[in-house]
Motif scaffolding. Sequence first.
Motif, PDB file in Angstrom:
ATOM      1  N   LEU A  82      -1.790  23.736 -19.093  1.00  0.00           N
ATOM      2  CA  LEU A  82      -3.007  23.740 -19.903  1.00  0.00           C
ATOM      3  C   LEU A  82      -2.736  24.252 -21.310  1.00  0.00           C
ATOM      4  N   SER A  83      -1.928  25.301 -21.428  1.00  0.00           N
ATOM      5  CA  SER A  83      -1.609  25.837 -22.757  1.00  0.00           C
ATOM      6  C   SER A  83      -0.748  24.850 -23.551  1.00  0.00           C
ATOM      7  N   LEU A  84       0.159  24.130 -22.896  1.00  0.00           N
ATOM      8  CA  LEU A  84       0.966  23.111 -23.576  1.00  0.00           C
ATOM      9  C   LEU A  84       0.090  21.961 -24.076  1.00  0.00           C
ATOM     10  N   VAL A  85      -0.822  21.506 -23.264  1.00  0.00           N
ATOM     11  CA  VAL A  85      -1.733  20.430 -23.664  1.00  0.00           C
ATOM     12  C   VAL A  85      -2.604  20.901 -24.832  1.00  0.00           C
ATOM     13  N   ALA A  86      -3.144  22.095 -24.738  1.00  0.00           N
ATOM     14  CA  ALA A  86      -3.978  22.637 -25.818  1.00  0.00           C
ATOM     15  C   ALA A  86      -3.169  22.770 -27.110  1.00  0.00           C
ATOM     16  N   GLY A  87      -1.937  23.236 -26.996  1.00  0.00           N
ATOM     17  CA  GLY A  87      -1.066  23.350 -28.173  1.00  0.00           C
ATOM     18  C   GLY A  87      -0.779  21.982 -28.784  1.00  0.00           C
ATOM     19  N   GLY A  88      -0.559  20.980 -27.946  1.00  0.00           N
ATOM     20  CA  GLY A  88      -0.326  19.617 -28.432  1.00  0.00           C
ATOM     21  C   GLY A  88      -1.532  19.053 -29.166  1.00  0.00           C
ATOM     22  N   VAL A  89      -2.716  19.316 -28.625  1.00  0.00           N
ATOM     23  CA  VAL A  89      -3.944  18.848 -29.262  1.00  0.00           C
ATOM     24  C   VAL A  89      -4.124  19.519 -30.628  1.00  0.00           C
ATOM     25  N   VAL A  90      -3.848  20.804 -30.709  1.00  0.00           N
ATOM     26  CA  VAL A  90      -3.971  21.528 -31.981  1.00  0.00           C
ATOM     27  C   VAL A  90      -2.978  20.976 -33.004  1.00  0.00           C
ATOM     28  N   ILE A  91      -1.743  20.743 -32.598  1.00  0.00           N
ATOM     29  CA  ILE A  91      -0.717  20.212 -33.515  1.00  0.00           C
ATOM     30  C   ILE A  91      -1.104  18.812 -33.983  1.00  0.00           C
ATOM     31  N   CYS A  92      -1.551  17.949 -33.073  1.00  0.00           N
ATOM     32  CA  CYS A  92      -1.982  16.596 -33.456  1.00  0.00           C
ATOM     33  C   CYS A  92      -3.172  16.655 -34.414  1.00  0.00           C
ATOM     34  N   GLY A  93      -4.113  17.537 -34.150  1.00  0.00           N
ATOM     35  CA  GLY A  93      -5.272  17.690 -35.029  1.00  0.00           C
ATOM     36  C   GLY A  93      -4.869  18.141 -36.423  1.00  0.00           C
ATOM     37  N   ALA A  94      -3.938  19.073 -36.506  1.00  0.00           N
ATOM     38  CA  ALA A  94      -3.459  19.546 -37.809  1.00  0.00           C
ATOM     39  C   ALA A  94      -2.741  18.426 -38.553  1.00  0.00           C
ATOM     40  N   ALA A  95      -1.943  17.652 -37.842  1.00  0.00           N
ATOM     41  CA  ALA A  95      -1.221  16.536 -38.477  1.00  0.00           C
ATOM     42  C   ALA A  95      -2.200  15.503 -39.012  1.00  0.00           C
ATOM     43  N   VAL A  96      -3.213  15.152 -38.245  1.00  0.00           N
ATOM     44  CA  VAL A  96      -4.220  14.188 -38.699  1.00  0.00           C
ATOM     45  C   VAL A  96      -4.956  14.733 -39.929  1.00  0.00           C
TER      46      VAL A  96
END
Length: 152
Positions: free
Chosen positions: A9-23
């Motif tokens: 869950l923490s890995l998925v949440a971290g991935g979502v945050v990184i993708c959001g920042a990149a966008v």
Amino acid sequence: MNSSQKKRLSLVAGGVVICGAAVALVMNAFEENLVFFFSPSQVAAHEAPEGRAFRIGGFVQEGSVVRQQDGVTVRFEVTDTAHSVPVTYKGSLPDLFKEGKGVVAQGKLMNGTFVADQVLAKHDENYMPPEAEKAVKEAHEKAHAKNAKKEL
């Protein structure tokens, strides 16, 4: 919830945050480099942003080209037959730049004067950028309708 599920869950949440920042970074860069086109009539109607880069297009007003004594600065007006906007440009103009011919300038509007950092002249006798052609046609139609209304 066991520890492996928490890790996942923490890995998925971290991935979502990184993708959001990149966008967000990509969209910010895109917005900064986006340059809109405005006609002199739109600039006169205060539709163009003050202090932000955009392009203006139309014809170089006959008799409006004035070269300054420094030999680098040129002042002229861009018109769409309905309105004119004063333009100041420092640099060498394209060889095809002439009064009465099509032109597109890129720069910023400051205190009612368009300060251009780039001037493009049409490269062919029959060519005009589509945006400029549309703006000139609309301005001409508005002027014609206004004159027809006065005659009634």
